[in-house]
Scaffold this active site. Structure first.
Site, PDB file in Angstrom:
ATOM      1  N   GLU A   1       0.811  -1.243   0.000  1.00  0.00           N
ATOM      2  CA  GLU A   1       0.000   0.000   0.000  1.00  0.00           C
ATOM      3  C   GLU A   1       0.840   1.288   0.000  1.00  0.00           C
TER       4      GLU A   1
ATOM      5  N   TYR B   1       3.496   1.897   2.009  1.00  0.00           N
ATOM      6  CA  TYR B   1       4.073   2.194   3.331  1.00  0.00           C
ATOM      7  C   TYR B   1       5.594   1.963   3.305  1.00  0.00           C
TER       8      TYR B   1
ATOM      9  N   ARG C   1       2.598  -8.924   3.773  1.00  0.00           N
ATOM     10  CA  ARG C   1       1.635  -8.302   2.847  1.00  0.00           C
ATOM     11  C   ARG C   1       2.446  -7.650   1.734  1.00  0.00           C
TER      12      ARG C   1
ATOM     13  N   HIS D   1      -1.837   3.764  -1.509  1.00  0.00           N
ATOM     14  CA  HIS D   1      -2.894   4.701  -1.106  1.00  0.00           C
ATOM     15  C   HIS D   1      -2.963   5.894  -2.050  1.00  0.00           C
TER      16      HIS D   1
ATOM     17  N   GLN E   1     -18.650   4.071   3.854  1.00  0.00           N
ATOM     18  CA  GLN E   1     -19.161   5.243   4.557  1.00  0.00           C
ATOM     19  C   GLN E   1     -18.906   5.249   6.056  1.00  0.00           C
TER      20      GLN E   1
HETATM   21  P1  FAD Z   1     -36.828   5.780   2.750  1.00  0.00           P
HETATM   22  O1  FAD Z   1     -35.741   4.964   2.260  1.00  0.00           O
HETATM   23  O2  FAD Z   1     -37.252   6.941   1.993  1.00  0.00           O
HETATM   24  O3  FAD Z   1     -38.015   4.853   3.172  1.00  0.00           O
HETATM   25  C1  FAD Z   1     -39.271   5.345   3.553  1.00  0.00           C
HETATM   26  C2  FAD Z   1     -40.336   4.297   3.228  1.00  0.00           C
HETATM   27  O4  FAD Z   1     -41.562   4.691   3.811  1.00  0.00           O
HETATM   28  C3  FAD Z   1     -40.589   4.149   1.750  1.00  0.00           C
HETATM   29  O5  FAD Z   1     -40.483   2.792   1.369  1.00  0.00           O
HETATM   30  C4  FAD Z   1     -42.005   4.661   1.569  1.00  0.00           C
HETATM   31  O6  FAD Z   1     -42.707   3.994   0.531  1.00  0.00           O
HETATM   32  C5  FAD Z   1     -42.605   4.364   2.922  1.00  0.00           C
HETATM   33  N1  FAD Z   1     -43.763   5.191   3.267  1.00  0.00           N
HETATM   34  C6  FAD Z   1     -43.860   6.532   3.208  1.00  0.00           C
HETATM   35  N2  FAD Z   1     -45.073   6.928   3.629  1.00  0.00           N
HETATM   36  C7  FAD Z   1     -45.761   5.794   3.947  1.00  0.00           C
HETATM   37  C8  FAD Z   1     -47.061   5.550   4.443  1.00  0.00           C
HETATM   38  N3  FAD Z   1     -47.903   6.537   4.701  1.00  0.00           N
HETATM   39  N4  FAD Z   1     -47.438   4.265   4.658  1.00  0.00           N
HETATM   40  C9  FAD Z   1     -46.576   3.239   4.425  1.00  0.00           C
HETATM   41  N5  FAD Z   1     -45.332   3.446   3.945  1.00  0.00           N
HETATM   42  C10 FAD Z   1     -44.936   4.700   3.723  1.00  0.00           C
HETATM   43  N6  FAD Z   1     -27.493   6.699   1.248  1.00  0.00           N
HETATM   44  C11 FAD Z   1     -26.276   6.298   1.601  1.00  0.00           C
HETATM   45  O7  FAD Z   1     -25.995   6.234   2.789  1.00  0.00           O
HETATM   46  N7  FAD Z   1     -25.353   5.925   0.683  1.00  0.00           N
HETATM   47  C12 FAD Z   1     -25.613   5.956  -0.625  1.00  0.00           C
HETATM   48  O8  FAD Z   1     -24.740   5.643  -1.431  1.00  0.00           O
HETATM   49  C13 FAD Z   1     -26.895   6.362  -1.041  1.00  0.00           C
HETATM   50  N8  FAD Z   1     -27.206   6.400  -2.333  1.00  0.00           N
HETATM   51  C14 FAD Z   1     -28.442   6.782  -2.705  1.00  0.00           C
HETATM   52  C15 FAD Z   1     -28.762   6.810  -4.050  1.00  0.00           C
HETATM   53  C16 FAD Z   1     -30.005   7.181  -4.452  1.00  0.00           C
HETATM   54  C17 FAD Z   1     -30.322   7.209  -5.919  1.00  0.00           C
HETATM   55  C18 FAD Z   1     -30.989   7.552  -3.509  1.00  0.00           C
HETATM   56  C19 FAD Z   1     -32.369   7.971  -3.936  1.00  0.00           C
HETATM   57  C20 FAD Z   1     -30.684   7.553  -2.168  1.00  0.00           C
HETATM   58  C21 FAD Z   1     -29.406   7.182  -1.762  1.00  0.00           C
HETATM   59  N9  FAD Z   1     -29.045   7.172  -0.429  1.00  0.00           N
HETATM   60  C22 FAD Z   1     -27.810   6.742  -0.053  1.00  0.00           C
HETATM   61  C23 FAD Z   1     -29.940   7.711   0.600  1.00  0.00           C
HETATM   62  C24 FAD Z   1     -30.622   6.600   1.387  1.00  0.00           C
HETATM   63  O9  FAD Z   1     -31.249   5.712   0.515  1.00  0.00           O
HETATM   64  C25 FAD Z   1     -31.605   7.249   2.359  1.00  0.00           C
HETATM   65  O10 FAD Z   1     -30.920   8.069   3.260  1.00  0.00           O
HETATM   66  C26 FAD Z   1     -32.365   6.182   3.135  1.00  0.00           C
HETATM   67  O11 FAD Z   1     -33.093   5.363   2.267  1.00  0.00           O
HETATM   68  C27 FAD Z   1     -33.327   6.818   4.129  1.00  0.00           C
HETATM   69  O12 FAD Z   1     -33.998   5.790   4.791  1.00  0.00           O
HETATM   70  P2  FAD Z   1     -35.468   5.970   5.390  1.00  0.00           P
HETATM   71  O13 FAD Z   1     -35.856   4.630   5.833  1.00  0.00           O
HETATM   72  O14 FAD Z   1     -35.481   7.087   6.354  1.00  0.00           O
HETATM   73  O15 FAD Z   1     -36.366   6.452   4.189  1.00  0.00           O
HETATM   74  P1  NAP Z   2     -27.876  16.625  -0.755  1.00  0.00           P
HETATM   75  O1  NAP Z   2     -26.600  15.913  -0.745  1.00  0.00           O
HETATM   76  O2  NAP Z   2     -28.251  17.441   0.407  1.00  0.00           O
HETATM   77  O3  NAP Z   2     -27.856  17.533  -2.065  1.00  0.00           O
HETATM   78  C1  NAP Z   2     -28.912  18.363  -2.428  1.00  0.00           C
HETATM   79  C2  NAP Z   2     -28.471  19.244  -3.603  1.00  0.00           C
HETATM   80  O4  NAP Z   2     -29.532  20.095  -3.961  1.00  0.00           O
HETATM   81  C3  NAP Z   2     -27.308  20.120  -3.288  1.00  0.00           C
HETATM   82  O5  NAP Z   2     -26.463  20.121  -4.419  1.00  0.00           O
HETATM   83  C4  NAP Z   2     -27.909  21.501  -3.068  1.00  0.00           C
HETATM   84  O6  NAP Z   2     -26.872  22.335  -3.462  1.00  0.00           O
HETATM   85  C5  NAP Z   2     -29.149  21.468  -3.927  1.00  0.00           C
HETATM   86  N1  NAP Z   2     -30.287  22.213  -3.395  1.00  0.00           N
HETATM   87  C6  NAP Z   2     -30.759  22.206  -2.135  1.00  0.00           C
HETATM   88  N2  NAP Z   2     -31.852  22.995  -2.035  1.00  0.00           N
HETATM   89  C7  NAP Z   2     -32.065  23.498  -3.271  1.00  0.00           C
HETATM   90  C8  NAP Z   2     -33.028  24.404  -3.812  1.00  0.00           C
HETATM   91  N3  NAP Z   2     -33.991  24.917  -3.056  1.00  0.00           N
HETATM   92  N4  NAP Z   2     -32.959  24.709  -5.108  1.00  0.00           N
HETATM   93  C9  NAP Z   2     -31.979  24.211  -5.886  1.00  0.00           C
HETATM   94  N5  NAP Z   2     -31.029  23.358  -5.421  1.00  0.00           N
HETATM   95  C10 NAP Z   2     -31.079  23.028  -4.138  1.00  0.00           C
HETATM   96  O7  NAP Z   2     -29.052  15.632  -1.013  1.00  0.00           O
HETATM   97  P2  NAP Z   2     -29.243  14.489  -2.077  1.00  0.00           P
HETATM   98  O8  NAP Z   2     -28.337  14.597  -3.221  1.00  0.00           O
HETATM   99  O9  NAP Z   2     -30.703  14.533  -2.337  1.00  0.00           O
HETATM  100  O10 NAP Z   2     -28.880  13.190  -1.281  1.00  0.00           O
HETATM  101  C11 NAP Z   2     -29.675  12.780  -0.147  1.00  0.00           C
HETATM  102  C12 NAP Z   2     -28.837  12.041   0.826  1.00  0.00           C
HETATM  103  O11 NAP Z   2     -28.474  10.782   0.263  1.00  0.00           O
HETATM  104  C13 NAP Z   2     -27.567  12.801   1.096  1.00  0.00           C
HETATM  105  O12 NAP Z   2     -27.490  13.149   2.453  1.00  0.00           O
HETATM  106  C14 NAP Z   2     -26.478  11.875   0.718  1.00  0.00           C
HETATM  107  O13 NAP Z   2     -25.533  11.749   1.756  1.00  0.00           O
HETATM  108  C15 NAP Z   2     -27.138  10.530   0.493  1.00  0.00           C
HETATM  109  N6  NAP Z   2     -26.480   9.962  -0.670  1.00  0.00           N
HETATM  110  C16 NAP Z   2     -25.209   9.550  -0.517  1.00  0.00           C
HETATM  111  C17 NAP Z   2     -24.527   9.058  -1.573  1.00  0.00           C
HETATM  112  C18 NAP Z   2     -23.100   8.590  -1.406  1.00  0.00           C
HETATM  113  O14 NAP Z   2     -22.454   8.298  -2.369  1.00  0.00           O
HETATM  114  N7  NAP Z   2     -22.589   8.501  -0.223  1.00  0.00           N
HETATM  115  C19 NAP Z   2     -25.128   8.984  -2.816  1.00  0.00           C
HETATM  116  C20 NAP Z   2     -26.431   9.415  -2.944  1.00  0.00           C
HETATM  117  C21 NAP Z   2     -27.095   9.921  -1.863  1.00  0.00           C
HETATM  118  P3  NAP Z   2     -26.958  23.908  -3.552  1.00  0.00           P
HETATM  119  O15 NAP Z   2     -27.713  24.312  -2.328  1.00  0.00           O
HETATM  120  O16 NAP Z   2     -25.549  24.394  -3.594  1.00  0.00           O
HETATM  121  O17 NAP Z   2     -27.653  24.176  -4.830  1.00  0.00           O
HETATM  122 FE1  SF4 Z   3     -17.751  -0.403   5.339  1.00  0.00          FE
HETATM  123 FE2  SF4 Z   3     -20.027  -1.497   6.203  1.00  0.00          FE
HETATM  124 FE3  SF4 Z   3     -20.008  -0.038   3.956  1.00  0.00          FE
HETATM  125 FE4  SF4 Z   3     -18.884  -2.480   4.056  1.00  0.00          FE
HETATM  126  S1  SF4 Z   3     -21.046  -1.988   4.285  1.00  0.00           S
HETATM  127  S2  SF4 Z   3     -17.988  -0.668   3.159  1.00  0.00           S
HETATM  128  S3  SF4 Z   3     -18.041  -2.473   6.104  1.00  0.00           S
HETATM  129  S4  SF4 Z   3     -19.567   0.688   6.014  1.00  0.00           S
END
Ligand code: FAD
Ligand code: NAP
Ligand code: SF4
Length: 678
Positions: free
Chosen positions: A172, A174, A222, A260, A347
């Site tokens: 890596e 090191y 390693r 790294h 993460q």
């Molecule tokens: P949600 O996942 O939004 O789940 C809420 C659930 O409640 C849904 O299934 C909905 O249908 C249900 N629900 C709502 N209202 C009702 C009701 N009245 N009755 C019954 N059911 C209901 N996070 C990461 O950490 N890493 C990532 O790489 C990452 N990538 C992402 C990529 C994408 C494209 C998206 C969209 C999100 C990503 N996220 C990622 C974000 C992550 O998925 C969310 O932070 C997470 O799903 C939030 O979990 P939650 O359970 O609070 O909500």
């Molecule tokens: P986010 O990371 O908070 O980004 C929201 C984006 O929208 C920002 O670019 C923000 O930037 C813009 N925005 C906010 N309010 C706005 C407004 N009123 N008008 C126009 N632009 C606005 O949220 P997200 O992309 O929806 O992701 C949701 C969560 O999922 C995040 O917390 C993220 O950590 C998680 N997630 C993580 C990964 C990962 O790879 N780890 C991947 C996907 C999602 P400006 O305010 O500068 O415009």
């Molecule tokens: Fe790290 Fe857990 Fe994500 Fe695997 S699932 S990369 S162990 S945080």
């Protein structure tokens, strides 16, 4: 479970490995992971609990996180562990805990060399690493001898503390790795110049450690088999070092892939599973000790096929043991579908370590918190309704049911998973499906009643059926207040990811957060499957599959994927787009989008949307983006309408509680901790 029974599921993986003086009960090594617990004073009990849980889960051999070999790796005034004799008995706590479960454990000795973050680093030559501003001190002859002594003393300390062996970190980028290659070793003395002299240090360390510890002590080296940096080793040189290491007395050779500082992803989720075992396979043919392979092996099926086709003698899995301590036991007993699979998101593990926080796991918040986050039987089992089956609702339901509560999970959609059903559709994020699979299986095993396909109202919950409600209803995508936001060319990210709307050839994405980046990845990809193929991954990142290039990359041009669309990724902030993405993965997302020509604009002020496209100002200058489609990825608001009129006591978790900066790590952690206390 008898050996014959266990062998029937994964016959090669679960076969013992005879090392002559000792025997490993299977071919699974838990790879070294720095957890941060190593740095907390008196955290031996926590480390012991962490490793004991993995040993109880059946792993054959554990390698600890790296312990620093020298004061050059440690903050001023802190001595390496081996200098404190009182530490021997403390480390006995760890080794005894592991041995009680018939596992073996080696301590990793790590010398960080020029990667030291302490402000004083020691290296073969005074050349700073591109990822560390510290210019290292060029090691004097006397200092080199002192570093060798440190490795030897540390190995001896480990032996006294009951470790079965040590892993000498030689990859890596090191300290030891730095001596091996011309990139970092420009010396012309006895430790540099020819290859023979450059490998003298790692060989001397191994010889002296073997001499001190005797024949019945495991020494793993390693070895960097693929440096992935310019000026690295050729594969012939790697083979030569391998043969010399065997002569010097190593027991096992472990595979290291990439320094790294290498600008190539090697373990993140977009790297295909088992993407590098072909390198170990080539090495294994030429070198006469058991060889361990690694990188992105996260299921027993993959591990079995890697071993069965002869790529290696053992597999090293690290992060999968954060995600599930019982990985091996579940594989042995035919319960692989119950494994909580590591989705390689980094993460809660690597991102934490690189920002000075304790390691944990997104899908298993108990990892490294074993003594503090206990899932004990509930004193008063209750009837719980969990509304919403996203990551938060699933984690809450499963944890509560494990504690004996009677849980009903209510979900509006026809499937569980919430937003993970969107994430898994992003090319390179297919692993997210594994988390949905894991929770689905747990719901069955725990007898959780699952009601799908109905959006629940307060009235549905006020009928006396439940003692308590957990609201995990997630989020509503934010609709920004822009003139013309309802124009037909505008779509929300949910519909786009689900493929419910047609997207044109020129696209503007409003919002460059995690989801904006993911949507850009999706729209700039030709197909969802492209990242799953090892050949195309090697091509994309310029890695030589023939192993002829120095360092595995020199003179190999990275292949550029062509986006089928012209894409603009926009944000209002002045900061660099993607600055808020994961510390260890953000650079990969930025690099991939750049390769595909995605244009990222910061400092945007959105004016209006009309038939001409998106009118905006960029840093005060008027701009018209003549796009066919505009996708809104502007963050989210909590979905909480259920709270109004709800007469049952309730708690909010996940996005329903706080949408700002919510990710699945926070959602699952909050849900698990709440359910652990109900
Ligand atoms: P949600 O996942 O939004 O789940 C809420 C659930 O409640 C849904 O299934 C909905 O249908 C249900 N629900 C709502 N209202 C009702 C009701 N009245 N009755 C019954 N059911 C209901 N996070 C990461 O950490 N890493 C990532 O790489 C990452 N990538 C992402 C990529 C994408 C494209 C998206 C969209 C999100 C990503 N996220 C990622 C974000 C992550 O998925 C969310 O932070 C997470 O799903 C939030 O979990 P939650 O359970 O609070 O909500
Ligand atoms: P986010 O990371 O908070 O980004 C929201 C984006 O929208 C920002 O670019 C923000 O930037 C813009 N925005 C906010 N309010 C706005 C407004 N009123 N008008 C126009 N632009 C606005 O949220 P997200 O992309 O929806 O992701 C949701 C969560 O999922 C995040 O917390 C993220 O950590 C998680 N997630 C993580 C990964 C990962 O790879 N780890 C991947 C996907 C999602 P400006 O305010 O500068 O415009
Ligand atoms: Fe790290 Fe857990 Fe994500 Fe695997 S699932 S990369 S162990 S945080």
């Amino acid at each position: 479970m008898s050996e014959t029974q266990s062998n029937s599921h994964y016959p090669t993986l679960l076969q013992p490995l005879d090392l002559g003086f000792t025997r490993l009960k299977n071919r699974v090594l838990m790879g070294s992971m720095h957890t941060g617990l190593e740095d907390i004073p008196d955290s031996h009990r926590r480390l012991a609990a962490f490793y004991a849980e993995r040993a109880r889960g059946g792993v054959g051999l554990i390698v600890t996180g790296g312990f620093m070999a020298s004061e050059f790796c440690l903050p001023e005034g802190i001595e390496p562990l081996f200098r404190d004799a009182s530490q021997v008995s403390r480390h006995r706590l760890i080794t005894d805990a592991v041995h009680r479960h018939d596992s073996k454990i080696c301590l990793q000795i790590l010398h960080t060399g020029r990667y030291s973050r302490t402000g004083r680093a020691l290296a073969p030559t005074a050349i700073a690493a591109p990822i560390n501003p510290t210019v290292p001190i060029e090691a004097s002859e006397e200092q080199i001898q002192q570093q060798i002594d440190a490795f030897v003393e540390f190995a001896s300390f480990s032996q006294q503390a009951g470790y079965d062996g040590v892993e000498i970190m030689g990859s890596e980028g090191y300290f030891l790795n730095e001596f091996i290659v011309e990139r970092t070793n420009r010396r012309q003395d006895a430790w540099g110049g020819s290859y023979e002299k450059r490998i003298r240090l790692p060989l001397e360390v191994v010889r002296r450690v073997r001499k001190r510890t005797g024949d019945r002590f495991i020494i793993i080296f390693r070895l960097s088999m693929l440096d992935l940096v310019e000026g690295g080793s050729t594969f012939d040189e790697v083979l030569e070092l391998g043969r010399e290491l065997v002569r010097a007395g190593v027991t096992l050779i472990n595979t290291g892939i990439g320094w790294h500082e290498a600008p190539i992803p090697t373990i993140a989720t977009m790297v295909p599973r088992a993407a590098f075992t072909w390198v170990t396979a080539r090495f294994r043919r030429e070198v006469d000790v058991p060889v361990i392979t690694s990188n992105r092996i996260n299921t027993p099926e993959v591990a079995e096929s890697v071993l069965a086709r002869g790529d290696a003698d053992m597999v090293s899995l690290a992060r999968p043991f954060l995600a599930d301590a019982e990985f091996v036991k579940k594989a042995e007993t035919g319960r692989a579908d119950e494994i909580n699979t590591c989705i390689a998101c980094n993460q809660a593990c690597l991102d934490h370590i690189f920002s000075g926080r304790l390691t944990s796991c997104l899908v298993n918040p108990r990892a490294c918190h074993e003594t503090e986050l206990e899932i004990a039987p509930a004193q008063l089992p209750r009837k719980l309704a969990v509304v919403g089956a996203g990551p938060a609702g699933l984690a809450a339901a499963v944890t509560a049911a494990r504690r004996g509560h009677r849980v009903t999970l209510l979900e509006a959609d026809s499937q569980v998973g919430g937003q993970f059903n969107l994430a898994r559709r992003i090319p390179g994020k297919e692993e997210f499906q594994e988390t949905i699979r894991y929770f689905t299986r747990q719901l069955q095993l725990l007898g959780i009643e699952l009601r799908l396909g109905k959006a629940i109202t307060a009235e549905d919950l006020n009928n006396g059926e439940f003692d308590q409600v957990i609201l995990a209803t997630g989020i509503v995508p934010r609709k920004p207040d822009i003139d013309g936001i309802d124009h037909p060319c505008v779509a929300g990210y949910v519909e786009v990811i689900r493929g419910e709307v047609q997207i044109g050839r020129r696209v503007a994405i409003i919002g460059a957060g995690g989801i904006g980046f993911d949507v850009a990845q999706l729209l700039s990809s030709e197909s969802q499957a492209e990242n799953q193929d090892i050949r195309s991954y090697l091509w994309q990142w310029g890695i030589d599959p023939e192993l002829k290039a120095r360092g595995g990359i020199e003179g190999v041009a990275p292949g550029h994927q062509v986006s089928p669309r012209e894409i603009f990724l926009l944000q209002r902030k002045q900061s660099r787009p993607g600055a808020g993405l994961g510390k260890t993965t953000g650079w990969i997302h930025r690099a991939e989008l750049k390769q595909r020509g995605v244009k990222m604009l910061a400092g945007c002020h959105y004016r209006k949307i009309d038939d001409h496209g998106l009118h905006l100002e960029v840093n005060g200058e008027p701009v018209l983006l003549e796009v066919d489609s505009i996708v809104i990825c502007a963050g989210q608001e909590p979905r909480r309408e259920l709270c109004t009129g709800l007469q049952v006591p309730y708690r909010l978790i996940g996005g329903a509680d706080e949408a700002l900066e919510l990710d699945a790590k926070r959602a699952i952690d909050q849900a698990t901790r709440l359910a652990a206390t109900l």
